[in-house]
Design a protein around this motif. Structure first.
Motif, PDB file in Angstrom:
ATOM      1  N   GLN A 165       0.819  -1.215   0.000  1.00 22.83           N
ATOM      2  CA  GLN A 165       0.000   0.000   0.000  1.00 22.83           C
ATOM      3  C   GLN A 165       0.853   1.264   0.000  1.00 22.83           C
ATOM      4  O   GLN A 165       0.348   2.344  -0.312  1.00 22.83           O
ATOM      5  CB  GLN A 165      -0.939   0.004   1.206  1.00 22.83           C
ATOM      6  N   GLN A 166       2.132   1.159   0.329  1.00 25.30           N
ATOM      7  CA  GLN A 166       3.005   2.325   0.401  1.00 25.30           C
ATOM      8  C   GLN A 166       3.518   2.789  -0.963  1.00 25.30           C
ATOM      9  O   GLN A 166       3.917   3.949  -1.101  1.00 25.30           O
ATOM     10  CB  GLN A 166       4.208   2.023   1.306  1.00 25.30           C
ATOM     11  N   GLN A 213       2.241   2.466  -9.304  1.00 30.08           N
ATOM     12  CA  GLN A 213       1.130   1.525  -9.443  1.00 30.08           C
ATOM     13  C   GLN A 213       1.579   0.252 -10.156  1.00 30.08           C
ATOM     14  O   GLN A 213       1.160  -0.849  -9.799  1.00 30.08           O
ATOM     15  CB  GLN A 213      -0.045   2.188 -10.157  1.00 30.08           C
ATOM     16  N   GLN A 255       3.651  -1.662  -7.643  1.00 34.37           N
ATOM     17  CA  GLN A 255       2.735  -2.244  -6.672  1.00 34.37           C
ATOM     18  C   GLN A 255       2.068  -3.493  -7.253  1.00 34.37           C
ATOM     19  O   GLN A 255       1.989  -4.537  -6.590  1.00 34.37           O
ATOM     20  CB  GLN A 255       1.685  -1.210  -6.280  1.00 34.37           C
TER      21      GLN A 255
END
Length: 144
Positions: A113-114, A134, A137
């Motif tokens: 989430q970071q 993104q 992630q």
């Protein structure tokens, strides 16, 4: 561990290939696939083969750094996402990040989430950085 093909492609996509030295958004001289350092200066030009060599050398540096900073097991995609992240923001920033602290506590979801929080350069939100975070992630969360 080594950066997998997905991680290398992510770095190449977001860094782009520039064969003539340029100053990035915060004024750092850069060439090739985002290579920086004292060897990069105004007027420098390289070949695409030299850019690939610089990338390979830089990857080793960041792979070693991520391996030293992370104390929990990683799969290939997680490792590669962290190498891409640190390639862009630097190992010192990874080392002092909440992302790394959560990860080393075994909180993989919290660490993931970071990534989007690192969307700034020179105190400006940059859409390209958010897109990169993104993508990192998504790679971090992708099972192998």
């Amino acid at each position: 561990m080594q950066t997998n093909a997905k991680g290398i492609n992510l770095i190449k996509q977001y860094e782009g290939l520039r064969l003539k030295a340029y100053q990035d958004v915060v004024g750092v001289w850069t060439i090739g696939y985002g290579h920086t350092g004292s060897d990069v200066h105004a007027g420098l030009t390289i070949t695409s083969a030299q850019a690939t060599q610089l990338l390979q050398k830089d990857l080793q540096y960041f792979e070693n750094g991520v391996s030293k900073l992370v104390t929990v097991p990683l799969n290939s995609n997680q490792f590669s996402a962290l190498v891409s992240f640190s390639y862009n923001v630097g190992l010192n920033n990874l080392g002092s990040s909440t992302l790394l602290r959560l990860l080393n506590q075994g909180n993989y979801a919290g660490a993931a989430q970071q990534f989007p929080r690192w969307d700034r350069a020179g105190n400006q939100v940059l859409p390209g950085l958010l897109a990169r975070r993104q993508a990192e992630q998504a790679l971090f969360l992708q099972p192998v």
